[in-house]
Write a protein that holds these residues in place. Structure first.
Motif, mmCIF file in Angstrom:
data_model
loop_
_atom_site.group_PDB
_atom_site.id
_atom_site.type_symbol
_atom_site.label_atom_id
_atom_site.label_comp_id
_atom_site.label_asym_id
_atom_site.label_seq_id
_atom_site.Cartn_x
_atom_site.Cartn_y
_atom_site.Cartn_z
ATOM 1 N N GLN A 116 0.784 -1.323 0.083
ATOM 2 C CA GLN A 116 -0.076 0.085 0.061
ATOM 3 C C GLN A 116 0.920 1.384 -0.027
ATOM 4 O O GLN A 116 0.066 2.286 0.041
ATOM 5 C CB GLN A 116 -0.975 -0.031 1.220
ATOM 6 C CG GLN A 116 -1.872 -1.024 1.401
ATOM 7 C CD GLN A 116 -2.537 -1.325 -0.112
ATOM 8 O OE1 GLN A 116 -3.125 -0.401 -0.691
ATOM 9 N NE2 GLN A 116 -2.440 -2.632 -0.291
ATOM 10 N N GLY A 117 2.157 1.074 0.020
ATOM 11 C CA GLY A 117 3.193 2.249 0.127
ATOM 12 C C GLY A 117 3.047 3.107 1.308
ATOM 13 O O GLY A 117 3.431 4.052 1.547
ATOM 14 N N ALA A 118 2.575 2.463 2.473
ATOM 15 C CA ALA A 118 2.253 3.288 3.782
ATOM 16 C C ALA A 118 3.737 3.148 4.368
ATOM 17 O O ALA A 118 4.305 1.993 4.478
ATOM 18 C CB ALA A 118 1.190 2.611 4.554
ATOM 19 N N PRO A 119 4.223 4.093 5.157
ATOM 20 C CA PRO A 119 5.408 3.954 5.886
ATOM 21 C C PRO A 119 5.470 3.121 7.052
ATOM 22 O O PRO A 119 4.334 3.031 7.675
ATOM 23 C CB PRO A 119 5.602 5.661 6.417
ATOM 24 C CG PRO A 119 4.208 5.954 6.707
ATOM 25 C CD PRO A 119 3.507 5.430 5.481
ATOM 26 N N GLN A 120 6.484 2.112 7.270
ATOM 27 C CA GLN A 120 6.312 1.260 8.522
ATOM 28 C C GLN A 120 7.863 1.010 8.695
ATOM 29 O O GLN A 120 8.921 1.597 7.887
ATOM 30 C CB GLN A 120 5.752 -0.187 8.062
ATOM 31 C CG GLN A 120 6.482 -0.785 6.788
ATOM 32 C CD GLN A 120 6.041 -2.038 6.556
ATOM 33 O OE1 GLN A 120 5.291 -2.805 7.643
ATOM 34 N NE2 GLN A 120 5.958 -2.558 5.378
ATOM 35 N N VAL A 121 8.129 0.275 9.943
ATOM 36 C CA VAL A 121 9.284 -0.109 10.234
ATOM 37 C C VAL A 121 10.075 -0.889 9.273
ATOM 38 O O VAL A 121 9.687 -1.614 8.703
ATOM 39 C CB VAL A 121 9.353 -0.581 11.680
ATOM 40 C CG1 VAL A 121 8.818 0.391 12.811
ATOM 41 C CG2 VAL A 121 8.813 -1.940 11.508
ATOM 42 N N ARG A 122 11.386 -0.813 9.315
ATOM 43 C CA ARG A 122 12.184 -1.610 8.518
ATOM 44 C C ARG A 122 11.919 -3.092 8.994
ATOM 45 O O ARG A 122 12.073 -3.346 10.205
ATOM 46 C CB ARG A 122 13.785 -1.089 8.354
ATOM 47 C CG ARG A 122 14.074 0.091 7.632
ATOM 48 C CD ARG A 122 15.271 0.237 7.110
ATOM 49 N NE ARG A 122 16.061 0.277 8.755
ATOM 50 C CZ ARG A 122 16.864 -0.262 9.155
ATOM 51 N NH1 ARG A 122 17.350 -1.531 8.504
ATOM 52 N NH2 ARG A 122 17.477 -0.133 10.300
ATOM 53 N N TRP A 123 11.751 -4.145 8.233
ATOM 54 C CA TRP A 123 11.717 -5.494 8.607
ATOM 55 C C TRP A 123 12.272 -6.464 7.750
ATOM 56 O O TRP A 123 12.485 -6.080 6.679
ATOM 57 C CB TRP A 123 10.073 -5.742 8.709
ATOM 58 C CG TRP A 123 9.437 -5.709 7.475
ATOM 59 C CD1 TRP A 123 8.783 -4.391 6.855
ATOM 60 C CD2 TRP A 123 9.178 -6.587 6.475
ATOM 61 N NE1 TRP A 123 8.348 -4.770 5.583
ATOM 62 C CE2 TRP A 123 8.507 -6.087 5.438
ATOM 63 C CE3 TRP A 123 9.536 -8.099 6.340
ATOM 64 C CZ2 TRP A 123 8.110 -6.678 4.307
ATOM 65 C CZ3 TRP A 123 8.825 -8.732 5.332
ATOM 66 C CH2 TRP A 123 8.262 -8.063 4.473
ATOM 67 N N ALA A 124 12.460 -7.797 8.338
ATOM 68 C CA ALA A 124 12.839 -8.894 7.557
ATOM 69 C C ALA A 124 12.299 -10.085 7.991
ATOM 70 O O ALA A 124 12.104 -10.213 9.232
ATOM 71 C CB ALA A 124 14.483 -8.873 7.346
ATOM 72 N N ALA A 125 11.985 -10.961 6.952
ATOM 73 C CA ALA A 125 11.293 -12.341 7.443
ATOM 74 C C ALA A 125 12.445 -13.276 7.934
ATOM 75 O O ALA A 125 13.380 -13.319 7.354
ATOM 76 C CB ALA A 125 10.719 -12.986 6.349
ATOM 77 N N VAL A 126 12.220 -14.009 9.083
ATOM 78 C CA VAL A 126 13.026 -15.042 9.697
ATOM 79 C C VAL A 126 12.318 -16.378 9.666
ATOM 80 O O VAL A 126 11.084 -16.423 10.284
ATOM 81 C CB VAL A 126 13.502 -14.516 10.977
ATOM 82 C CG1 VAL A 126 14.147 -15.753 11.760
ATOM 83 C CG2 VAL A 126 14.301 -13.498 11.008
ATOM 84 N N SER A 127 13.221 -17.214 9.140
ATOM 85 C CA SER A 127 12.384 -18.708 9.041
ATOM 86 C C SER A 127 13.571 -19.731 9.381
ATOM 87 O O SER A 127 12.920 -20.786 9.754
ATOM 88 C CB SER A 127 11.744 -18.912 7.780
ATOM 89 O OG SER A 127 12.823 -19.067 6.807
ATOM 90 N N ASP A 128 14.832 -19.399 9.520
ATOM 91 C CA ASP A 128 15.611 -20.211 9.690
ATOM 92 C C ASP A 128 16.977 -19.627 10.224
ATOM 93 O O ASP A 128 17.068 -18.368 10.094
ATOM 94 C CB ASP A 128 15.879 -21.508 8.627
ATOM 95 C CG ASP A 128 16.293 -20.762 7.272
ATOM 96 O OD1 ASP A 128 16.873 -19.533 7.336
ATOM 97 O OD2 ASP A 128 16.186 -20.999 6.231
ATOM 98 N N PRO A 129 17.959 -20.408 10.696
ATOM 99 C CA PRO A 129 19.273 -19.769 11.194
ATOM 100 C C PRO A 129 19.982 -18.829 10.330
ATOM 101 O O PRO A 129 20.547 -17.790 10.092
ATOM 102 C CB PRO A 129 20.344 -20.910 11.463
ATOM 103 C CG PRO A 129 19.278 -21.949 11.906
ATOM 104 C CD PRO A 129 18.041 -21.830 10.932
#
Ligand code: ATP
Ligand code: MG
Length: 388
Positions: A116-129
């Protein structure tokens, strides 16, 4: 579809305090109430006409609730979307399974906000080491690891200070699939609260200014003291997200205000929200009535603030020595006690709240603070801890 009018039954998936307050408002309007919850004597069960005992993933129990109701809504976003999908074949469900599929998984929610192009915190997905290590490198430290599912009141979260603590942090959240977020050194937190009706009409309640302690909401003040341009942006973000979701009902966007005055979305809750409890007593139409109106396809009510107000959450910690002594609350005529009827108190559990409205004489924030100090310091009325 035509409006669902008083006399009809509204079904609630989940019988916590949000359902209780929606049910109280709906009852006043002449609706009947059915609840599905594992505890039929929980906060909403106590004020319902009909209770179905069952867990949130029990499709048969949800089907029975739907058969009993003309419309179904919820008080938690943790009802499995598959359950909603099943019952919406026969009964209108608001919000829909599609909305929950996006919201109840933090990763889906982050992707949706990004789209949606809304501003949000920087993030990343985590699923394994491996993705954990990569996320640490791209997000940096400190950061917060949050489980994709089932988090609330800071549960399922770990703050990580440095790269060498990554494995411990992931261990702390049970090595569950997660989203890593940059830790935001925000100036303050606000929430935008709005309702979207079946015809797409939008109405905003005043923004709330929220203080959290240990990741749990402590105090909300309304209206939030923010510049008009920031308020406009916050509402625009909320409206954009609600409309893109095709949401029906109340929705809250929790926002961080950065030190430079820019906004970031923390998360979205497609329901009534703790930071909107002040509306129940301070606004012409509470968030609970507004949600009922939207859910039933009625025109939305006037959300205007009648008097500035401060809401103080009452957590189970205050019950550590037994039932709190409410003398301090009673001694302030502008303070109103809301208790949710929970049988057992645990630290961090939301047991009730106090609403202090501005009486034109005393600062409601100072009154709320005084009540909080008194409740913390007061000798308990009963010396025996409550059972259960
Ligand atoms: N990335 C972040 N940076 C700084 N503070 C954060 C961050 N994420 C969360 N917090 C703090 O922790 C609080 C709770 O976090 P969050 O809203 O993610 O939790 P939650 O478990 O979903 O809680 P709830 O559903 O009760 O709001 C936030 O309101 C904020 O005070
Ligand atoms: Mg939150």
């Amino acid at each position: 579809m035509s409006a669902i009018l008083p006399g009809a039954t509204i079904g609630f998936l989940g019988g916590g305090q949000l359902a209780r307050m929606m049910a109280l408002e709906a009852r006043r309007m002449g609706y009947r109430i059915a609840i599905l919850d594992p505890d039929p004597d929980g906060p909403a069960g106590q004020v319902a006409d009909h209770c179905i005992e069952g867990s949130f993933d029990d499709v048969d129990a949800a089907q029975r609730l739907a058969e009993h109701s003309q419309v179904v809504t919820l008080d938690t976003e943790h009802i499995p979307a598959e359950v909603l999908e099943r019952i919406e074949k026969t009964t209108p469900v608001r919000p829909s399974a599609d909305v929950l599929r996006i919201i109840q998984d933090r990763l889906n929610q982050r992707r949706f906000i990004e789209a949606q192009g809304a501003p949000q915190v920087r993030w990343a997905a985590v699923s394994d080491p491996e993705s954990l290590k990569e996320a640490g490198e791209s997000i940096g430290f400190p950061c917060i690891l949050k489980t994709r599912r089932s988090g609330y009141d800071g549960k399922g979260q770990a703050r990580i200070e440095r790269a060498t603590d990554l494995a411990d942090g992931w261990e702390a959240i049970g090595k569950a699939p997660a989203v890593m977020e940059a830790f935001v050194d925000f100036d303050r937190e606000i929430s935008t609260l709005l309702a979207r009706g079946v015809d797409g009409e939008i109405r905003f309640h005043p923004l709330a200014h929220n203080d959290h302690r240990h990741h749990i909401l402590h105090i909300s003040r309304a209206p939030a003291d923010v510049p008009p341009e920031m308020a406009r942006q916050a509402q625009e973000i909320g409206e954009g997200l609600a409309t893109a979701l095709g949401h029906i009902g109340m929705i809250a966007a929790e926002l961080f205000v950065k030190r430079d005055g820019s906004l970031l979305v923390n998360e979205i809750a497609p329901r009534t929200h703790n930071s909107g409890h002040y509306t129940f007593g301070a606004c012409v139409t509470s968030q609970f009535e507004q949600h009922v109106r939207a859910t039933c396809g009625l025109p939305l009510g006037d959300p205007s603030l009648q008097r500035p107000a401060v809401m103080l959450n009452l957590l189970g910690d205050l019950w550590s020595g037994g039932e709190p002594d409410w003398t301090s609350v009673w001694s302030h005529p502008s303070a109103h006690l809301h208790l949710y009827g929970k049988a057992s108190a645990r630290p961090g559990r939301k047991m009730g709240h106090v609403l202090v409205v501005d009486d034109g004489k005393n600062d409601p924030g100072a009154v709320a603070e005084k009540i909080y100090q008194d409740l913390q310091g007061a000798a308990p009325r009963a010396s025996v801890a409550r059972a259960g």
